[in-house]
Design an enzyme around this catalytic site. Structure first.
Site, mmCIF file in Angstrom:
data_model
loop_
_atom_site.group_PDB
_atom_site.id
_atom_site.type_symbol
_atom_site.label_atom_id
_atom_site.label_comp_id
_atom_site.label_asym_id
_atom_site.label_seq_id
_atom_site.Cartn_x
_atom_site.Cartn_y
_atom_site.Cartn_z
ATOM 1 N N ARG A 284 -4.062 32.593 -18.924
ATOM 2 C CA ARG A 284 -4.469 34.051 -18.213
ATOM 3 C C ARG A 284 -3.600 35.485 -18.197
ATOM 4 O O ARG A 284 -2.457 35.090 -17.692
ATOM 5 C CB ARG A 284 -4.444 33.730 -16.981
ATOM 6 C CG ARG A 284 -5.219 34.312 -15.737
ATOM 7 C CD ARG A 284 -6.417 34.453 -15.781
ATOM 8 N NE ARG A 284 -7.432 35.759 -14.763
ATOM 9 C CZ ARG A 284 -7.688 35.940 -14.570
ATOM 10 N NH1 ARG A 284 -8.808 35.823 -15.292
ATOM 11 N NH2 ARG A 284 -8.712 36.889 -13.187
ATOM 12 N N GLU B 13 0.999 -1.220 -0.241
ATOM 13 C CA GLU B 13 -0.347 0.114 0.047
ATOM 14 C C GLU B 13 1.158 1.547 0.034
ATOM 15 O O GLU B 13 0.482 1.812 -0.265
ATOM 16 C CB GLU B 13 -1.242 -0.041 0.915
ATOM 17 C CG GLU B 13 -1.412 1.548 1.368
ATOM 18 C CD GLU B 13 -3.034 1.226 2.247
ATOM 19 O OE1 GLU B 13 -3.885 0.097 2.349
ATOM 20 O OE2 GLU B 13 -3.052 1.519 2.909
ATOM 21 N N GLN C 134 7.146 35.743 -11.674
ATOM 22 C CA GLN C 134 8.739 35.022 -11.510
ATOM 23 C C GLN C 134 7.630 34.167 -10.076
ATOM 24 O O GLN C 134 7.900 33.171 -9.754
ATOM 25 C CB GLN C 134 9.702 35.805 -11.091
ATOM 26 C CG GLN C 134 10.761 34.491 -10.898
ATOM 27 C CD GLN C 134 12.228 35.167 -10.477
ATOM 28 O OE1 GLN C 134 12.012 36.770 -9.743
ATOM 29 N NE2 GLN C 134 13.589 35.159 -10.818
#
Length: 377
Positions: free
Chosen positions: A266, A240, A277
Site C-alpha cells: 500500500r 485452560e 515510522q
C-alpha cells in the site's frame, strides 16, 4: 528451557497449520458449530490432544498441545470454532481424564476426542462469575447419587452440549471443600438448555444458560471425591489458562503477517506505508507483544509438563496473551484503516474475538489478583 522445536513438533505444527488453512472457512455469523467441522477437528487430533491415547487422545503434553492450538489459531479464520474446541478439551475432557473413574472415562472420552460429542463447562452462575466459591447450584445426596438444582449461565458450547462438566455445592459449611464436580450427560432428565446468547464475538462457539431441576446424577459421575470440586476446577483452569490462550498467540501471528503484507503493498502520499515510522512502530509493538506473550505461555506450559507449581506463570501468561491480542487487533484495525473497519477483511472480527479473552477463564483483574497473591502482596 529448550527454545528450539524438535523435528516432530515442527512437522506437527506445519501439518496442523496447513489443515486449518485448507479445511475451515470464516464464521458464518450464526451461532453454532457445523457437525462436519467438529468431526474434522476430532480427526485432526485437536479435540483430544492432551488425552491419553487409550481413550482416543493424542497423549501430548501441555507444550505440544499448545503448539497445536497455536497453529489452528493462526490458520483457522474462525476463532470461535477453535475456542469451542479448547473449552471442550481443557475445561471438560481434561477434568474427566484426570479425575473421572475408569468406566466414566471409557464411556465419555473416546466420543469427545473423535468429535462425535460436544462438551461444555457449566461453572458460572448469574450471581457467581469471578466468585466461583459461592455457588447457588446445589447437589443434594440421595440414594445412589445426587440431585442437582440450579442455574448456570454463559456456558460455552452449552446449547449444543452432549456432556456437561458442572460444579455444585454439596456442603455449604465446608469452606474450600464445599463444592463437588460432576460429569453429566445431556440426555439426563431434569436438564434444560436455553437458546444461544447474542455475543460480541466468537459466534461459532454458542453460549447459553443451563438449568438443573431435580437432575439425578449417579455417584460414579462425581469427578474426584465429594468436596474436591475446587481442586478439579483449579486444575482445569490451569490447563485452560495455559494452553487455550495459545490460539490467541496464533491469532496475533496471523494479524502481524497480514498487516505486514498490507503495508508492503500500500502507498499513500506517493510513499510506501513502510516509510511511515508511525506505521512501522505499530507493527513493531504488535510483534513485541506477540513474542513476549508467546514466551510466557511456553514457560507456563513447560512448568505444567514438569508438574511444577504454575499459578503465577499461568496467570502471567493468560494476562499477557489476552491483553496483547486485544492491543494487536486494535493496531491492525488502525493500520488497515477503512479496510480494517470492514467486515469483509476479517480484522474487525479478530478484534471482537480477542475481547473475550480478557474476560473468560478469569478476567484480567482476577489474573492481577492471582499474581499479587503469588508475590505475597
Amino acid at each position: 528451557m529448550e527454545f528450539g522445536w524438535t523435528p516432530e513438533q515442527r512437522a506437527r505444527y506445519d501439518t496442523a497449520l496447513a489443515a486449518a488453512r485448507q479445511r475451515f472457512a470464516p464464521e458464518s455469523g450464526a451461532p453454532g458449530i457445523a457437525p462436519a467441522d467438529w468431526r474434522a477437528l476430532g480427526e485432526l487430533g485437536l479435540l483430544g490432544a492432551s488425552v491419553e491415547p487409550k481413550f482416543g487422545g493424542g497423549g501430548h503434553g501441555a507444550l505440544d498441545t499448545a503448539l497445536l492450538f497455536e497453529a489452528f489459531g493462526r490458520g483457522c479464520p474462525d476463532t470461535g470454532l477453535v475456542f469451542a474446541a479448547a473449552a471442550h478439551l481443557f475445561a471438560c475432557a481434561m477434568p474427566i481424564a484426570e479425575f473421572g473413574d475408569a468406566p466414566l472415562k471409557e464411556r465419555l472420552l473416546p466420543d469427545m476426542c473423535a468429535g462425535r460429542t460436544v462438551a461444555a463447562n457449566a461453572m458460572t452462575e448469574p450471581d457467581a462469575g469471578s466468585d466461583v466459591a459461592r455457588l447457588a447450584t446445589t447437589a443434594t445426596p440421595v440414594d445412589g447419587g445426587y440431585l442437582l438444582n440450579g442455574v448456570k449461565s454463559f456456558v460455552s458450547n452449552g446449547p449444543l452440549a452432549d456432556v456437561l462438566v458442572t460444579y455444585a455445592t454439596t456442603d455449604p459449611a465446608a469452606g474450600h471443600f464445599a463444592v463437588t464436580a460432576f460429569a453429566v450427560e445431556r440426555r439426563t432428565a431434569g436438564i434444560g438448555v436455553g437458546e444461544p446468547f447474542g455475543k460480541l464475538g466468537m459466534k461459532s462457539c454458542p453460549a447459553g444458560q443451563v438449568t438443573f431441576t431435580d437432575c439425578f446424577v449417579p455417584g460414579d459421575q462425581v469427578l474426584g471425591e465429594r468436596g474436591q470440586g475446587s481442586v478439579v476446577f483449579q486444575e482445569s483452569m490451569r490447563w485452560e489458562r495455559t494452553c487455550l490462550f495459545a490460539l490467541y498467540v496464533g491469532l496475533q501471528e496471523r494479524l502481524v503477517e497480514q498487516v505486514i503484507e498490507h503495508v508492503q503493498q500500500r502507498s499513500q502520499f506517493g510513499r510506501k506505508l513502510t516509510e511511515f515510522q508511525s506505521v512501522t512502530n505499530r507493527i513493531v509493538e504488535m510483534k513485541l507483544r506477540l513474542e513476549s506473550s508467546r514466551l510466557l505461555l511456553y514457560r507456563a506450559c513447560w512448568l505444567l509438563d514438569r508438574d511444577e507449581p504454575g499459578a503465577l506463570a499461568s496467570a502471567l501468561s493468560k494476562l499477557a496473551v489476552s491483553e496483547a491480542a486485544v492491543a494487536g487487533a486494535t493496531d491492525a484495525v488502525q493500520v488497515l484503516a477503512g479496510r480494517g473497519y470492514l467486515t469483509q477483511h476479517g480484522f474487525e472480527a479478530a478484534l471482537r474475538d480477542a475481547v473475550g479473552g480478557t474476560i473468560f477463564s478469569g478476567t484480567s483483574d482476577i489474573q492481577r489478583q492471582i499474581i499479587a497473591r503469588e508475590l505475597g502482596l
